[in-house]
Scaffold this active site. Structure first.
Site, PDB file in Angstrom:
ATOM      1  N   HIS A 130       0.832  -1.203   0.000  1.00 48.21           N
ATOM      2  CA  HIS A 130       0.000   0.000   0.000  1.00 48.21           C
ATOM      3  C   HIS A 130       0.872   1.261   0.000  1.00 48.21           C
ATOM      4  CE1 HIS A 130      -2.944   3.058   0.944  1.00 48.21           C
ATOM      5  NE2 HIS A 130      -2.134   3.436   1.919  1.00 48.21           N
ATOM      6  N   SER A 173      -4.052   0.539  -4.379  1.00 44.99           N
ATOM      7  CA  SER A 173      -3.472  -0.690  -3.830  1.00 44.99           C
ATOM      8  C   SER A 173      -4.553  -1.742  -3.578  1.00 44.99           C
ATOM      9  CB  SER A 173      -2.700  -0.389  -2.545  1.00 44.99           C
ATOM     10  OG  SER A 173      -3.558   0.148  -1.550  1.00 44.99           O
ATOM     11  N   HIS A 216       1.375   4.956  -2.830  1.00 45.93           N
ATOM     12  CA  HIS A 216       1.676   6.372  -2.581  1.00 45.93           C
ATOM     13  C   HIS A 216       2.882   6.923  -3.334  1.00 45.93           C
ATOM     14  CE1 HIS A 216      -1.097   7.400   0.722  1.00 45.93           C
ATOM     15  NE2 HIS A 216      -0.935   6.165   1.170  1.00 45.93           N
ATOM     16  N   GLU A 255      -5.835   9.403  -0.274  1.00 49.77           N
ATOM     17  CA  GLU A 255      -6.174   7.983  -0.172  1.00 49.77           C
ATOM     18  C   GLU A 255      -7.271   7.538  -1.153  1.00 49.77           C
ATOM     19  OE1 GLU A 255      -4.454   5.818   1.298  1.00 49.77           O
ATOM     20  OE2 GLU A 255      -3.408   6.799   2.936  1.00 49.77           O
TER      21      GLU A 255
END
Ligand code: PHE
Ligand code: FE
Length: 283
Positions: free
Chosen positions: A127, A192, A132, A173
């Protein structure tokens, strides 16, 4: 009453960082990464903001195996001055903000087990890095993340972290971005997730609502299921302008007097890209 920030766990530095210990990953760990990577890359090219794909390539994230943070950081530093540092898991807010304000992205060094490919509670290296880091190679996104860290340190003083955290949640997010007359993904929580990478664009149920700073800061979020609506930014430039150039101090004060909004409402004032099937909210 003063709140004492929790101390870093044994073996971690005062800033909560730990060595990534890349050599300690097993063949099974690398295989889990490869499997997750292959699954996402089968879905994303047609769905994600193209800057994400250029970031993956520019950072060498298309090579097999869990990335070595040192090599990754060397590339990232050259592009935007960011680096990736390892932490044992979630860190206290002020530690997180302090790292971002200094262009360091904190990433869990552990990887989920093969039995948890679809869901896990704590952000792992897949993730954190796959989701990111590619966009941190984009200069404007990179500036936004640093500004967010600085804004976080400021928000502590205003007692307004929960409002600022909503901005992160609904953009970094779970954000969508406009691309001509269609939408694309950019939020790391979506990128993700195999299920949500499809749901966020394809499912007719969740409304897609144009980003509005006040609206986003009032909107609660759920952490244990797919989002019930998504916010859509125009561009990274536009997101940076709407946040960096606004003093959040008075805004936090103003929002104190307005009710929070449930995560499944739409408002008459919302500008909708897709109406979905939400519960109608208060006027
Ligand atoms: N402008 C915000 C403030 O006054 C800081 C900020 C910038 C927060 C960009 C998030 C993103 O606190
Ligand atoms: Fe995340």
């Amino acid at each position: 009453m003063t709140e004492q920030a929790p101390l870093p766990p044994a073996g971690a530095a005062p800033d909560w960082t730990i060595p990534q210990r890349w050599q300690a990953y097993t063949a099974a760990d690398h295989a889990t990464w490869d499997q997750l990577y292959a699954r996402q890359m089968a879905l994303l090219p047609d769905r994600v903001v193209p800057d994400f794909l250029s970031g993956v390539a520019a950072l060498g994230l298309d090579a097999p195996g869990i990335p070595d943070f040192e090599a990754l950081s060397a590339r990232l530093r050259r592009l935007t001055g960011w680096s990736v540092v390892a932490v044992p898991g979630l860190v206290p807010d002020e530690v997180f903000f302090e790292h971002l304000a200094n262009r360091r992205f904190v990433a869990g060094n552990f990887i989920r087990s093969a039995a948890q490919l679809d869901y896990l509670q704590e952000p792992d290296v897949f993730h954190d890095v796959f989701g990111h880091v590619p966009l941190l190679a984009h200069p404007v996104y990179a500036d936004y993340m640093q500004a967010y860290g600085r804004g976080g340190l400021r928000a502590i003083g205003f007692g307004a972290i929960h409002k600022l955290a909503r901005l992160y949640w609904h953009t970094v997010e779970f954000g969508l971005i406009r691309d001509g007359d269609r939408l694309r993904l950019f939020g790391a929580g979506i990128l993700s997730s195999w299920g949500e990478s499809q749901y966020a664009l394809d499912d007719p149920a969740p409304p897609r609502i144009a980003f509005d700073l006040r609206r986003v800061m009032r909107t609660e979020y759920l952490i244990d299921r797919f989002q019930q609506h998504y916010f859509v930014i125009d561009s990274f430039e536009d997101l940076l302008r709407r946040t960096l150039e606004v003093d959040f101090g008075p805004l936090y004060a103003e929002l104190e007097h307005l009710p929070d909004l449930a995560p499944d409402l739409t408002l008459p004032s919302d500008r909708l890209y897709h109406a979905g099937a939400p519960r109608p909210g208060p006027p």
